[in-house]
Design a protein around this motif. Structure first.
Motif, PDB file in Angstrom:
ATOM      1  N   LEU A 182       0.690  -1.161  -0.045  1.00 60.49           N
ATOM      2  CA  LEU A 182      -0.042   0.071   0.083  1.00 60.49           C
ATOM      3  C   LEU A 182       0.902   1.322  -0.295  1.00 60.49           C
ATOM      4  O   LEU A 182       1.595   1.479   0.829  1.00 60.49           O
ATOM      5  N   ARG A 184       1.322   5.478  -0.058  1.00 61.68           N
ATOM      6  CA  ARG A 184       0.426   6.662   0.395  1.00 61.68           C
ATOM      7  C   ARG A 184       1.347   7.912   0.339  1.00 61.68           C
ATOM      8  O   ARG A 184       2.356   7.794   0.727  1.00 61.68           O
ATOM      9  N   GLU A 193      -1.987   1.004  -4.804  1.00 59.12           N
ATOM     10  CA  GLU A 193      -2.256  -0.473  -4.115  1.00 59.12           C
ATOM     11  C   GLU A 193      -1.584  -1.534  -4.958  1.00 59.12           C
ATOM     12  O   GLU A 193      -2.261  -1.536  -6.136  1.00 59.12           O
ATOM     13  N   SER A 200      -0.027  -6.857   2.881  1.00 59.06           N
ATOM     14  CA  SER A 200       0.364  -5.624   2.399  1.00 59.06           C
ATOM     15  C   SER A 200       1.458  -4.959   3.451  1.00 59.06           C
ATOM     16  O   SER A 200       0.995  -4.674   4.539  1.00 59.06           O
ATOM     17  N   LEU A 202       2.748  -1.212   4.346  1.00 61.11           N
ATOM     18  CA  LEU A 202       2.517   0.198   4.265  1.00 61.11           C
ATOM     19  C   LEU A 202       3.686   1.029   4.006  1.00 61.11           C
ATOM     20  O   LEU A 202       4.419   1.259   4.928  1.00 61.11           O
ATOM     21  N   THR A 204       4.778   4.982   3.076  1.00 57.64           N
ATOM     22  CA  THR A 204       4.339   6.253   3.287  1.00 57.64           C
ATOM     23  C   THR A 204       5.367   7.298   3.059  1.00 57.64           C
ATOM     24  O   THR A 204       6.674   6.918   3.542  1.00 57.64           O
ATOM     25  N   THR A 223       8.542   1.466   5.724  1.00 58.10           N
ATOM     26  CA  THR A 223       7.187   0.903   5.827  1.00 58.10           C
ATOM     27  C   THR A 223       6.769   1.593   7.228  1.00 58.10           C
ATOM     28  O   THR A 223       7.701   2.391   7.827  1.00 58.10           O
ATOM     29  N   ALA A 224       5.604   1.463   7.483  1.00 54.48           N
ATOM     30  CA  ALA A 224       5.187   2.070   8.640  1.00 54.48           C
ATOM     31  C   ALA A 224       5.734   1.585   9.949  1.00 54.48           C
ATOM     32  O   ALA A 224       5.811   2.198  10.996  1.00 54.48           O
TER      33      ALA A 224
END
Length: 236
Positions: A182, A184, A193, A200, A202, A204, A223-224
């Motif tokens: 994902l 963002r 996506e 997945s 994430l 950002t 990643t997150a």
């Protein structure tokens, strides 16, 4: 796709300017230095961009005349042409970049409305209307201006181009095997996506960082949970 024909033409002109500016002050030694693409010198990148303009001019000729004119005679000839081009002296290589870009722009300017609707075949074997040519060129010159590694970065490219580029790359990657991601870019109000294997991840970041990651030009933002973004396969 969040782009129009006029957008693509505008980005193609901008990308051409960026490529020519990045190449203008390179001498033979500087062209022989590594580019941002593994295994390619700056001269390889410049020769490839010039050859791309000539190849897209073949599609413009096809649209103008109805005579089928492939972008390249064969993959082998395409590679051989890049090798011949990268061996040129710096001044001749820059002139080829400039002249090929000018010829492509002149050819596109001469197409009428019906000719723009003509169907042509890309180097990847896709049948598309000739109106796709400006987008194919904008993608080429904008990304490879960065690859010349001489002062241009993804942050220098217009946000609307970067959004369209991410749309394009995600659409292509979605049909290929790879990790689920994902993506963002909150400040740009954009998200994508990638379907794939596993849970997945994430990712950002700034829009230009996401574009660099998707095109394989950067390992990507974290990643997150602070781990490196998943490694992506080849894009084109």
């Amino acid at each position: 796709m969040r782009r129009t024909f006029d957008d693509a033409h505008r980005w193609a002109r901008l990308g051409t300017e960026l490529v020519l500016e990045a190449a203008a002050d390179l001498d033979d030694d500087a062209f022989a230095a590594p580019s941002a693409l593994p295994g390619w010198s700056r001269a390889h990148v410049a020769a490839h961009v010039a050859a791309n303009a000539e190849a897209l001019s073949n599609l413009v000729h096809w649209a103008a005349t109805g005579e089928p004119t492939p972008m390249y005679a064969s993959p082998g000839e395409r590679a051989a042409g890049i090798e011949r081009g990268r061996a040129l002296p710096a001044a001749r290589l820059v002139a080829r970049l400039r002249d090929s870009a000018g010829a492509l722009e002149q050819g596109m300017a001469a197409l009428g409305e019906e000719q723009w609707r003509a169907r042509v075949v890309t180097a990847q074997g896709r049948t598309v209307p000739a109106t796709e040519v400006p987008w194919l060129r904008s993608r080429e010159v904008c990304v490879h201006a960065v690859d010349l590694a001489n002062g241009v970065s993804f942050a220098d490219l217009p946000p609307d181009f970067l959004t369209a580029l991410c749309d394009d790359v995600v659409a292509k990657r979605a049909a290929l095997p790879g990790p689920a991601v994902l993506l963002r870019a909150p400040e740009a109000g954009a998200a994508w996506e990638l379907p794939g294997d596993g849970a997945s991840a994430l990712v950002t970041g700034e829009l230009h960082d996401i574009a660099a990651y998707l095109t394989g030009r950067d390992a990507g933002p974290l990643t997150a949970d602070g781990t490196p973004a998943p490694t992506l396969g080849a894009w084109l």
